[in-house]
Design a protein around this motif. Sequence first.
Motif, PDB file in Angstrom:
ATOM      1  N   GLY A 220       0.650  -1.105  -0.057  1.00  0.00           N
ATOM      2  CA  GLY A 220       0.003  -0.155   0.048  1.00  0.00           C
ATOM      3  C   GLY A 220       0.824   1.201  -0.119  1.00  0.00           C
ATOM      4  O   GLY A 220       1.938   1.291  -0.417  1.00  0.00           O
ATOM      5  N   ARG A 221       0.253   2.427   0.404  1.00  0.00           N
ATOM      6  CA  ARG A 221       1.120   3.648   0.500  1.00  0.00           C
ATOM      7  C   ARG A 221       1.702   3.733   1.918  1.00  0.00           C
ATOM      8  O   ARG A 221       1.144   3.497   2.996  1.00  0.00           O
ATOM      9  CB  ARG A 221      -0.073   4.701   0.411  1.00  0.00           C
ATOM     10  CG  ARG A 221       0.726   6.203   0.168  1.00  0.00           C
ATOM     11  CD  ARG A 221      -0.606   7.021  -0.006  1.00  0.00           C
ATOM     12  NE  ARG A 221      -0.009   8.313  -0.570  1.00  0.00           N
ATOM     13  CZ  ARG A 221      -0.297   9.620   0.289  1.00  0.00           C
ATOM     14  NH1 ARG A 221      -0.690   9.534   1.285  1.00  0.00           N
ATOM     15  NH2 ARG A 221       0.266  10.700  -0.041  1.00  0.00           N
ATOM     16  N   GLU A 222       2.989   3.709   1.803  1.00  0.00           N
ATOM     17  CA  GLU A 222       3.866   3.768   3.149  1.00  0.00           C
ATOM     18  C   GLU A 222       4.367   5.174   3.221  1.00  0.00           C
ATOM     19  O   GLU A 222       4.912   5.671   2.519  1.00  0.00           O
ATOM     20  CB  GLU A 222       5.141   2.794   2.863  1.00  0.00           C
ATOM     21  CG  GLU A 222       4.578   1.283   2.665  1.00  0.00           C
ATOM     22  CD  GLU A 222       5.747   0.475   2.789  1.00  0.00           C
ATOM     23  OE1 GLU A 222       6.929   0.803   3.107  1.00  0.00           O
ATOM     24  OE2 GLU A 222       5.645  -0.734   2.652  1.00  0.00           O
ATOM     25  N   THR A 223       4.082   5.679   4.698  1.00  0.00           N
ATOM     26  CA  THR A 223       4.474   6.996   4.874  1.00  0.00           C
ATOM     27  C   THR A 223       5.473   7.001   6.148  1.00  0.00           C
ATOM     28  O   THR A 223       5.223   6.159   7.126  1.00  0.00           O
ATOM     29  CB  THR A 223       3.278   7.794   5.340  1.00  0.00           C
ATOM     30  OG1 THR A 223       2.419   8.040   4.276  1.00  0.00           O
ATOM     31  CG2 THR A 223       3.956   9.403   5.888  1.00  0.00           C
ATOM     32  N   THR A 224       6.733   7.333   5.770  1.00  0.00           N
ATOM     33  CA  THR A 224       7.763   7.003   6.916  1.00  0.00           C
ATOM     34  C   THR A 224       8.037   8.326   7.398  1.00  0.00           C
ATOM     35  O   THR A 224       8.469   9.235   6.684  1.00  0.00           O
ATOM     36  CB  THR A 224       9.046   6.422   6.262  1.00  0.00           C
ATOM     37  OG1 THR A 224       8.429   5.030   5.815  1.00  0.00           O
ATOM     38  CG2 THR A 224       9.910   6.297   7.533  1.00  0.00           C
ATOM     39  N   ILE A 225       8.301   8.377   8.774  1.00  0.00           N
ATOM     40  CA  ILE A 225       8.857   9.836   9.408  1.00  0.00           C
ATOM     41  C   ILE A 225      10.209   9.374  10.028  1.00  0.00           C
ATOM     42  O   ILE A 225      10.406   8.343  10.816  1.00  0.00           O
ATOM     43  CB  ILE A 225       7.828  10.360  10.306  1.00  0.00           C
ATOM     44  CG1 ILE A 225       8.442  11.891  10.877  1.00  0.00           C
ATOM     45  CG2 ILE A 225       7.433   9.517  11.348  1.00  0.00           C
ATOM     46  CD1 ILE A 225       7.226  12.723  11.492  1.00  0.00           C
ATOM     47  N   VAL A 226      11.057  10.129   9.735  1.00  0.00           N
ATOM     48  CA  VAL A 226      12.567  10.214  10.523  1.00  0.00           C
ATOM     49  C   VAL A 226      12.467  11.032  11.941  1.00  0.00           C
ATOM     50  O   VAL A 226      12.346  12.004  11.788  1.00  0.00           O
ATOM     51  CB  VAL A 226      13.404  10.571   9.819  1.00  0.00           C
ATOM     52  CG1 VAL A 226      15.030  10.288  10.297  1.00  0.00           C
ATOM     53  CG2 VAL A 226      13.598   9.911   8.208  1.00  0.00           C
ATOM     54  N   GLY A 227      12.884  10.038  12.901  1.00  0.00           N
ATOM     55  CA  GLY A 227      12.224  10.543  14.208  1.00  0.00           C
ATOM     56  C   GLY A 227      13.381  11.617  14.667  1.00  0.00           C
ATOM     57  O   GLY A 227      14.592  11.575  14.338  1.00  0.00           O
ATOM     58  N   GLN A 228      12.921  12.369  15.752  1.00  0.00           N
ATOM     59  CA  GLN A 228      13.596  13.431  16.489  1.00  0.00           C
ATOM     60  C   GLN A 228      14.356  14.213  15.559  1.00  0.00           C
ATOM     61  O   GLN A 228      15.827  14.483  15.740  1.00  0.00           O
ATOM     62  CB  GLN A 228      14.970  12.405  17.159  1.00  0.00           C
ATOM     63  CG  GLN A 228      14.163  11.611  18.274  1.00  0.00           C
ATOM     64  CD  GLN A 228      15.281  11.000  19.384  1.00  0.00           C
ATOM     65  OE1 GLN A 228      16.159  10.574  18.949  1.00  0.00           O
ATOM     66  NE2 GLN A 228      14.768  10.830  20.693  1.00  0.00           N
ATOM     67  N   PRO A 229      13.698  15.009  14.458  1.00  0.00           N
ATOM     68  CA  PRO A 229      14.342  16.033  13.653  1.00  0.00           C
ATOM     69  C   PRO A 229      14.257  17.493  14.661  1.00  0.00           C
ATOM     70  O   PRO A 229      13.497  17.225  15.922  1.00  0.00           O
ATOM     71  CB  PRO A 229      13.390  16.019  12.706  1.00  0.00           C
ATOM     72  CG  PRO A 229      12.021  15.711  13.446  1.00  0.00           C
ATOM     73  CD  PRO A 229      12.188  14.707  14.229  1.00  0.00           C
ATOM     74  N   GLU A 230      14.669  18.236  14.261  1.00  0.00           N
ATOM     75  CA  GLU A 230      14.512  19.679  14.954  1.00  0.00           C
ATOM     76  C   GLU A 230      13.305  20.531  13.963  1.00  0.00           C
ATOM     77  O   GLU A 230      13.959  20.760  12.821  1.00  0.00           O
ATOM     78  CB  GLU A 230      15.829  20.584  15.207  1.00  0.00           C
ATOM     79  CG  GLU A 230      15.325  21.946  15.909  1.00  0.00           C
ATOM     80  CD  GLU A 230      16.625  22.466  16.120  1.00  0.00           C
ATOM     81  OE1 GLU A 230      16.895  23.584  15.360  1.00  0.00           O
ATOM     82  OE2 GLU A 230      17.387  22.235  17.063  1.00  0.00           O
ATOM     83  N   LEU A 231      12.227  20.782  14.471  1.00  0.00           N
ATOM     84  CA  LEU A 231      11.236  21.433  13.844  1.00  0.00           C
ATOM     85  C   LEU A 231      11.622  22.784  13.836  1.00  0.00           C
ATOM     86  O   LEU A 231      11.761  23.187  14.994  1.00  0.00           O
ATOM     87  CB  LEU A 231       9.741  21.079  14.091  1.00  0.00           C
ATOM     88  CG  LEU A 231       9.355  19.689  14.036  1.00  0.00           C
ATOM     89  CD1 LEU A 231       7.929  19.262  14.450  1.00  0.00           C
ATOM     90  CD2 LEU A 231       9.429  19.017  12.751  1.00  0.00           C
ATOM     91  N   VAL A 232      11.535  23.737  12.861  1.00  0.00           N
ATOM     92  CA  VAL A 232      11.814  24.934  12.987  1.00  0.00           C
ATOM     93  C   VAL A 232      10.454  25.783  12.653  1.00  0.00           C
ATOM     94  O   VAL A 232       9.761  25.465  11.647  1.00  0.00           O
ATOM     95  CB  VAL A 232      12.894  25.347  11.930  1.00  0.00           C
ATOM     96  CG1 VAL A 232      13.228  26.843  11.843  1.00  0.00           C
ATOM     97  CG2 VAL A 232      13.971  24.510  12.108  1.00  0.00           C
ATOM     98  N   ALA A 233      10.044  26.751  13.433  1.00  0.00           N
ATOM     99  CA  ALA A 233       9.101  27.468  13.029  1.00  0.00           C
ATOM    100  C   ALA A 233       9.011  28.159  11.776  1.00  0.00           C
ATOM    101  O   ALA A 233       9.917  28.341  11.330  1.00  0.00           O
ATOM    102  CB  ALA A 233       9.260  28.668  14.415  1.00  0.00           C
ATOM    103  N   ALA A 234       7.442  27.944  11.405  1.00  0.00           N
ATOM    104  CA  ALA A 234       7.305  28.387  10.142  1.00  0.00           C
ATOM    105  C   ALA A 234       5.923  29.033   9.896  1.00  0.00           C
ATOM    106  O   ALA A 234       4.959  28.328  10.650  1.00  0.00           O
ATOM    107  CB  ALA A 234       7.409  27.275   9.103  1.00  0.00           C
ATOM    108  N   ASP A 235       5.679  30.042   9.338  1.00  0.00           N
ATOM    109  CA  ASP A 235       4.440  30.872   9.189  1.00  0.00           C
ATOM    110  C   ASP A 235       3.516  29.970   8.337  1.00  0.00           C
ATOM    111  O   ASP A 235       3.852  29.102   7.434  1.00  0.00           O
ATOM    112  CB  ASP A 235       4.643  32.103   8.378  1.00  0.00           C
ATOM    113  CG  ASP A 235       5.209  32.994   9.229  1.00  0.00           C
ATOM    114  OD1 ASP A 235       5.378  32.990  10.531  1.00  0.00           O
ATOM    115  OD2 ASP A 235       5.380  34.298   8.951  1.00  0.00           O
TER     116      ASP A 235
END
Length: 441
Positions: A220-235
């Motif tokens: 099926g459709r596989e969605t993968t997230i790479v853990g422990q990123p640094e999310l940066v504020a974005a408007d």
Amino acid sequence: MTRHSSLSSTPCGSLKGTFKVPGDKSISHRSLMFGALAVGETRVFGMLEGEDVLATAKAMAALGAKIHRDDDGVWHVEGRGIGGLCEPEDVLDMGNSGTSARLLMGILGSHPITTFMTGDASLRKRPMGRVADPLAEMGAQVSCRSGQRLPLMVRGAATPMPIRYKLPMASAQVKSCILLAGLNTPGETTVIETEHTRDHTELMLRHFGAEVRVVQTKEGRETTIVGQPELVAADVLVPSDPSSAAFPTVAALINPGSELRLPGIGMNPHRNGIYITLKEMGADITLENERTEAGEPVADLVIRASKLKGISVPAERAPSMIDEYPILAVAAAFAEGKTVMHGLGELRVKESDRLSAVANGLKACGVTCEEGEDFLIVEGNGSAPLGGGTITTHFDHRIAMSFLVMGMAAQQKVTVLDAEAIDTSFPGFATLMNGLGAGIS
């Protein structure tokens, strides 16, 4: 509105004008959550200020984010960073919002804190096991009351484990819950879905700097997230909500001589099934000024009154329009011939048993319909149905708005009970519609 208020919608003439639909609810929730998990200050423009989203804002503030609204209506979120949320001092009340509850459970599942969560009478009836089960696989402890329902406790995993999880049913909320738990989990967390669901979480995570991969495989459709990123504020510029836009859209289609313009509507391909379906029924809907904002496709809609015909709506389209079947059923009541809708089982676990509520409301307004476990058949004769019904909404905002739209073009007025539920997603609905020529009082 006072509690337990009712509204009546009387037959009106044509609807004319430009109608600014409130911001997308799904994107508004996520902008607050992701802003709270990012480093820096996120500004959110055009956020929906309905009760559901305000419950999310209050919850994220209780978890340590600094959130305020300025005089220009812009929301500011100063985030804590991935893993930086703090234990709230009190129970989190998610109001009527299943999106808030399920997505937040994912975030909390990989934070080593203990959180208690509840909601209103409607939300406390809705199942949470579908998100509790995968979170348990990742190491979180979720304790619900009987039937896996709210109130519940989430004790986040101190050392969360990445998982590879195949969704047992099509659900963007479950997918999002797992991906959000994967944010603070080392390694890669993957969700597999056999039916495509809305992808606001994936698009916005990328907007904030996370690495999200989507591939199509035999499973099926596989969605993968790479853990422990640094999310940066974005408007975030929130597009107008396509689900909310469906109500004035259908109102214009079924009232002869109507023409409305709805600017800035989100046209995500996993959310636009209602517009594809209405066009198949003969609706005159034009998309103008198509563009992309914050990763989301957006367009201005022009809708003109149309003669509709009954069609068969395929089950595989359900994930892209699951919230719009109540208003589609109203459109079908004015169409010529039989409209058959399949794949509606998910409607039974929404704010109410929406499938039953829609069928009962149609019958109360003189419309012939047949309700099955996961289907609905509506028979129209190409003219206005009788109307005249009093609709029990079960505090469900979409049921309330759908039957107010019916009353605008039926032969007799339609009354909906507990209409204050509309404020959860579309504050000012009656006032805005009346400004176009409707008669809601």
